[in-house]
Design a protein around this motif. Structure first.
Motif, PDB file in Angstrom:
ATOM      1  N   ARG A   5      16.112  29.646  -6.421  1.00  0.00           N
ATOM      2  CA  ARG A   5      16.313  28.997  -7.717  1.00  0.00           C
ATOM      3  C   ARG A   5      17.431  27.982  -7.572  1.00  0.00           C
ATOM      4  NH1 ARG A   5      16.411  33.901 -10.678  1.00  0.00           N
ATOM      5  NH2 ARG A   5      14.166  34.093 -10.654  1.00  0.00           N
ATOM      6  N   TYR A   6      17.263  26.823  -8.172  1.00  0.00           N
ATOM      7  CA  TYR A   6      18.303  25.798  -8.140  1.00  0.00           C
ATOM      8  C   TYR A   6      19.094  25.829  -9.433  1.00  0.00           C
ATOM      9  CZ  TYR A   6      15.934  23.776  -4.122  1.00  0.00           C
ATOM     10  OH  TYR A   6      15.368  23.566  -2.892  1.00  0.00           O
ATOM     11  N   ALA A   7      20.222  25.124  -9.404  1.00  0.00           N
ATOM     12  CA  ALA A   7      21.015  24.967 -10.623  1.00  0.00           C
ATOM     13  C   ALA A   7      20.125  24.364 -11.700  1.00  0.00           C
ATOM     14  CB  ALA A   7      22.200  24.043 -10.348  1.00  0.00           C
ATOM     15  N   GLY A   8      20.345  24.776 -12.946  1.00  0.00           N
ATOM     16  CA  GLY A   8      19.494  24.301 -14.020  1.00  0.00           C
ATOM     17  C   GLY A   8      18.264  25.176 -14.170  1.00  0.00           C
ATOM     18  N   ASP A   9      18.290  26.318 -13.452  1.00  0.00           N
ATOM     19  CA  ASP A   9      17.243  27.323 -13.602  1.00  0.00           C
ATOM     20  C   ASP A   9      15.861  26.831 -13.177  1.00  0.00           C
ATOM     21  OD1 ASP A   9      17.547  29.986 -14.127  1.00  0.00           O
ATOM     22  OD2 ASP A   9      16.454  29.872 -16.020  1.00  0.00           O
ATOM     23  N   VAL A  10      15.824  25.916 -12.219  1.00  0.00           N
ATOM     24  CA  VAL A  10      14.541  25.493 -11.671  1.00  0.00           C
ATOM     25  C   VAL A  10      14.170  26.467 -10.560  1.00  0.00           C
ATOM     26  CG1 VAL A  10      13.313  23.641 -10.507  1.00  0.00           C
ATOM     27  CG2 VAL A  10      15.101  23.102 -12.164  1.00  0.00           C
ATOM     28  N   THR A  11      13.010  27.105 -10.688  1.00  0.00           N
ATOM     29  CA  THR A  11      12.573  28.036  -9.655  1.00  0.00           C
ATOM     30  C   THR A  11      11.646  27.302  -8.699  1.00  0.00           C
ATOM     31  OG1 THR A  11      12.756  29.844 -11.216  1.00  0.00           O
ATOM     32  CG2 THR A  11      11.469  30.254  -9.232  1.00  0.00           C
ATOM     33  N   ALA A  12      12.149  27.050  -7.477  1.00  0.00           N
ATOM     34  CA  ALA A  12      11.358  26.293  -6.492  1.00  0.00           C
ATOM     35  C   ALA A  12      10.401  27.213  -5.749  1.00  0.00           C
ATOM     36  CB  ALA A  12      12.286  25.588  -5.513  1.00  0.00           C
ATOM     37  N   VAL A  13      10.876  28.427  -5.433  1.00  0.00           N
ATOM     38  CA  VAL A  13      10.039  29.407  -4.736  1.00  0.00           C
ATOM     39  C   VAL A  13      10.115  30.702  -5.544  1.00  0.00           C
ATOM     40  CG1 VAL A  13       9.630  30.650  -2.578  1.00  0.00           C
ATOM     41  CG2 VAL A  13      10.567  28.336  -2.516  1.00  0.00           C
ATOM     42  N   ASP A  14       8.952  31.289  -5.806  1.00  0.00           N
ATOM     43  CA  ASP A  14       8.900  32.366  -6.786  1.00  0.00           C
ATOM     44  C   ASP A  14       8.145  33.587  -6.244  1.00  0.00           C
ATOM     45  OD1 ASP A  14       9.108  33.763  -9.101  1.00  0.00           O
ATOM     46  OD2 ASP A  14       7.744  32.506 -10.268  1.00  0.00           O
ATOM     47  N   GLY A  15       8.815  34.335  -5.349  1.00  0.00           N
ATOM     48  CA  GLY A  15       8.216  35.580  -4.872  1.00  0.00           C
ATOM     49  C   GLY A  15       7.213  35.389  -3.750  1.00  0.00           C
ATOM     50  N   LEU A  16       7.533  34.512  -2.810  1.00  0.00           N
ATOM     51  CA  LEU A  16       6.611  34.183  -1.719  1.00  0.00           C
ATOM     52  C   LEU A  16       6.795  35.146  -0.535  1.00  0.00           C
ATOM     53  CD1 LEU A  16       4.512  32.008  -0.983  1.00  0.00           C
ATOM     54  CD2 LEU A  16       6.385  30.649  -0.046  1.00  0.00           C
ATOM     55  N   SER A  17       5.690  35.633   0.012  1.00  0.00           N
ATOM     56  CA  SER A  17       5.728  36.473   1.220  1.00  0.00           C
ATOM     57  C   SER A  17       4.665  36.002   2.206  1.00  0.00           C
ATOM     58  CB  SER A  17       5.441  37.942   0.876  1.00  0.00           C
ATOM     59  OG  SER A  17       6.405  38.460   0.012  1.00  0.00           O
ATOM     60  N   PHE A  18       5.066  35.854   3.473  1.00  0.00           N
ATOM     61  CA  PHE A  18       4.093  35.623   4.545  1.00  0.00           C
ATOM     62  C   PHE A  18       4.822  35.825   5.863  1.00  0.00           C
ATOM     63  CE2 PHE A  18       5.921  31.430   3.695  1.00  0.00           C
ATOM     64  CZ  PHE A  18       6.251  30.973   4.952  1.00  0.00           C
ATOM     65  N   SER A  19       4.072  35.921   6.955  1.00  0.00           N
ATOM     66  CA  SER A  19       4.724  36.021   8.258  1.00  0.00           C
ATOM     67  C   SER A  19       3.872  35.289   9.286  1.00  0.00           C
ATOM     68  CB  SER A  19       4.921  37.496   8.659  1.00  0.00           C
ATOM     69  OG  SER A  19       3.661  38.113   8.784  1.00  0.00           O
ATOM     70  N   ALA A  20       4.466  35.038  10.444  1.00  0.00           N
ATOM     71  CA  ALA A  20       3.737  34.359  11.516  1.00  0.00           C
ATOM     72  C   ALA A  20       4.211  34.901  12.855  1.00  0.00           C
ATOM     73  CB  ALA A  20       3.968  32.853  11.448  1.00  0.00           C
ATOM     74  N   GLU A  21       3.318  34.891  13.830  1.00  0.00           N
ATOM     75  CA  GLU A  21       3.607  35.449  15.155  1.00  0.00           C
ATOM     76  C   GLU A  21       3.903  34.331  16.158  1.00  0.00           C
ATOM     77  OE1 GLU A  21       3.583  38.676  15.310  1.00  0.00           O
ATOM     78  OE2 GLU A  21       2.681  38.929  13.337  1.00  0.00           O
ATOM     79  N   ALA A  22       4.431  34.749  17.299  1.00  0.00           N
ATOM     80  CA  ALA A  22       4.588  33.803  18.413  1.00  0.00           C
ATOM     81  C   ALA A  22       3.209  33.255  18.782  1.00  0.00           C
ATOM     82  CB  ALA A  22       5.215  34.506  19.610  1.00  0.00           C
ATOM     83  N   GLY A  23       3.135  31.974  19.109  1.00  0.00           N
ATOM     84  CA  GLY A  23       1.868  31.380  19.521  1.00  0.00           C
ATOM     85  C   GLY A  23       0.907  31.135  18.372  1.00  0.00           C
ATOM     86  N   GLU A  24       1.424  31.219  17.151  1.00  0.00           N
ATOM     87  CA  GLU A  24       0.566  30.988  15.993  1.00  0.00           C
ATOM     88  C   GLU A  24       0.987  29.698  15.291  1.00  0.00           C
ATOM     89  OE1 GLU A  24      -1.331  33.640  12.436  1.00  0.00           O
ATOM     90  OE2 GLU A  24       0.788  33.997  12.862  1.00  0.00           O
ATOM     91  N   VAL A  25      -0.007  28.932  14.854  1.00  0.00           N
ATOM     92  CA  VAL A  25       0.266  27.736  14.065  1.00  0.00           C
ATOM     93  C   VAL A  25      -0.081  28.064  12.620  1.00  0.00           C
ATOM     94  CG1 VAL A  25      -0.264  25.309  13.680  1.00  0.00           C
ATOM     95  CG2 VAL A  25      -0.277  26.238  16.008  1.00  0.00           C
ATOM     96  N   LEU A  26       0.951  28.107  11.779  1.00  0.00           N
ATOM     97  CA  LEU A  26       0.755  28.470  10.375  1.00  0.00           C
ATOM     98  C   LEU A  26       0.987  27.229   9.519  1.00  0.00           C
ATOM     99  CD1 LEU A  26       0.403  30.976   8.403  1.00  0.00           C
ATOM    100  CD2 LEU A  26       2.867  30.817   8.113  1.00  0.00           C
ATOM    101  N   ALA A  27      -0.003  26.902   8.687  1.00  0.00           N
ATOM    102  CA  ALA A  27       0.178  25.763   7.779  1.00  0.00           C
ATOM    103  C   ALA A  27       0.574  26.276   6.410  1.00  0.00           C
ATOM    104  CB  ALA A  27      -1.109  24.958   7.687  1.00  0.00           C
TER     105      ALA A  27
END
Lengths: 240, 304
Positions: free
Chosen positions: B15-37
């Motif tokens: 969350r940024y100042a001014g209560d702007v929520t840029a990212v809201d509860g995001l979950s993901f993961s990536a492994e070695a040798g993986e291309v994640l977009a």
């Protein structure tokens, strides 16, 4: 660590010397002022030969132009262009970056002092006194001016740093006892000038190069600025 | 013990100042040798997520780990192992590409050879041209080279193909494929579906800071079933007669473009082509196969 600092120092130096305006600022203008006003004796220098006043003053100017104006403008644009941000995700580290910038400034100052001293000697300057005091004052002033430059660079956009640093340069050139003796200024202005780091530096360099007594007040002013300016810069600096 | 993922984002909120929520509860993961977009429209929270992983920003809540390190607290231990390509800038305007690469190479213990890397990215011809005089695509390729010169275990590439021409894109795709071969984990933030579809092993679709879907491009595309058959034919067909022949409503969407409101069963397609043949009409641009990632993306993000 040493390899990183040296690589960064090299690039800082190469880029500084590649910028025409920075060479003009660090060498062109000081040499021009030195030669012009030593040949055209119009300044109220209070010395028999104007070079005896000008040479120490212009050495002080050289320190101010490199440590405050050159560093401030370059760092302001580096911040604006995301260079500082990008370096922040490399293994260089902030300490090493600061070390590299310091070494680059010292190298440029050495070059300036060498060139300006040779030109001054050719123009008839005959200094006598304490080189040690001059070096110490220059080191303190470098820290103080670098703090002022980074104070601007850490908050303002590149163009705004450019304007502010050049404006301050002109004010301190006139009030700093570099081309016009501080004694020539009217009373109130003289008091202000004496509290600024520029006049304190040129006071020390003038006194030490003529075997005169260095005023204690000048050392105190330099020391206070050398602590306060970097502290203010560190407290307010934004890397992005 | 299962292997630790190269990247792990868990219930991240920024969350940024001014209560702007840029990212809201995001979950993901990536492994070695993986291309994640990390795929999403502008303002979806991609750059904020990437910059949190790079240690530029701290999570408001949740956590991020890179190579099992905290990007902020363990910054000095992490920087030798990551490569960063910022969305914009990051290079001295007056520096020459070869100088920039030599400088960055000096920061790492076992760097790539700067000249060879420039050559690989097609920049050998501009090795001595100052950054500010490079084209947008050349600047992007140099930024990529600077991200890779330290042989990172994790590379963060924020919109690497923005403003890059076709040939430059091909080089960047090849370089990303080489990173995968070498075992590097690549996190690619992009709003370009085409790039995500071409280079990524897995795609995480985000909008308004939330995860909308994730999977391989094939999984995501098959998840959304096609519900129409679309085709091109001369304008002004008798859609009533065709609807009757197909047993499904047909509309002329635009002059010469038709849509049949039924899933693309082979029998329906056969009936359609038979009807057109019977009336001696040409068929153009029949679309009955699976959707493109673009269709998935537009449906999920609700963009027009």
């Amino acid at each position: 660590m040493i390899k990183r600092v040296l690589a960064q120092t090299r690039v800082e130096l190469v880029l500084t010397l590649r910028r025409g305006e920075s060479v003009l600022l660090s060498l062109g203008i000081p040499v021009l002022l030195l030669v012009f006003f030593s040949l055209v004796d119009v300044l109220p220098t209070g010395t028999d030969d104007p070079i005896d006043f000008l040479a120490p003053g212009i050495l002080a100017l050289a320190v101010m132009s490199t440590a405050m104006v050159g560093l401030g403008i370059a760092t302001g644009f580096e911040r604006q262009y995301g260079v500082l941000k990008r370096l922040g995700s490399t293994p260089l580290g902030r300490g090493a970056l600061l070390a590299a910038k310091t070494l680059a400034i010292l190298a440029v100052e050495l070059l300036q002092v060498a060139v300006l001293t040779v030109v001054s000697l050719l123009l008839g300057w005959r200094p006598s006194g304490s080189a040690g005091a001059i070096v110490l004052a220059m080191v303190l002033a470098t820290v103080a001016f670098a703090g002022l430059g980074l104070l601007m660079a850490g908050r303002l956009r590149g163009e705004a740093v450019l304007a502010a640093a050049n404006g301050l340069y002109l004010v301190l050139l006139l009030l700093g006892g570099m081309v016009i003796p501080v004694e020539e200024l009217p009373g109130a202005l003289r008091a202000v000038a004496r509290a600024l780091p520029a006049a304190a530096l040129s006071d020390v360099v003038h006194a030490a190069s003529t075997a005169g007594a260095v005023p204690g007040r000048a050392w105190a002013v330099l020391a206070v600025w050398a602590v306060a300016a970097p502290a203010a810069a560190a407290a307010t600096f934004r890397w992005e | 013990m299962p292997p630790v993922p190269a990247l792990d984002v868990s219930r991240l909120v920024v969350r940024y100042a001014g209560d702007v929520t840029a990212v809201d509860g995001l979950s993901f993961s990536a492994e070695a040798g993986e291309v994640l977009a990390l795929l999403g429209p502008n303002g979806a929270g991609k750059t904020t997520t990437v910059e949190t992983l790079e240690g530029y920003k701290s999570p408001t809540s949740g956590s991020v780990r890179v190579l099992d390190l905290d990007p902020v607290a363990d910054h000095a231990r992490l920087t030798p192992r990551i490569g960063v390509m910022l969305q914009k800038g990051g290079v001295y305007p007056g520096i020459k590409p070869i100088e920039a690469l030599r400088l960055f190479a000096a920061f790492y213990d076992t760097p790539e050879d700067p000249a060879a890397l420039l050559d690989r990215l097609g920049l050998a011809g501009v090795a001595r041209t100052p950054w500010r005089r490079l084209s947008g695509g050349e600047q992007q390729r140099l930024s990529l080279a600077l991200a890779l010169v330290g042989r990172p275990d994790v590379a963060f590439l924020d919109e690497p193909t923005a403003g890059v021409d076709v040939a430059g894109r091909q080089v960047i795709r090849e370089v990303i494929a080489e990173l995968r071969e070498r075992g590097t984990c690549v996190l690619l933030a992009t709003h370009e579906l085409d790039e995500a579809e071409r280079v990524a092993d897995r795609v995480v679709i985000v909008d308004h800071g939330r995860l909308l879907a994730q999977g391989t491009p094939a999984e995501l595309m098959s998840a959304v079933e096609r519900t129409t058959i679309d085709f091109g034919a001369p304008a002004g067909l008798d859609v009533a007669a065709l609807s009757a022949a197909l047993g499904a409503p047909v509309v002329e969407v635009r002059a010469g473009e038709y849509s049949v409101a039924t899933p693309p069963a082979p029998a329906t397609i056969a009936a359609l082509t038979a009807w057109l043949a019977e009336h001696d009409l040409p068929l153009g641009d029949l679309r009955a196969g699976r959707q493109s990632l673009e269709d998935v993306f537009l449906r999920l993000t609700g963009e027009p």
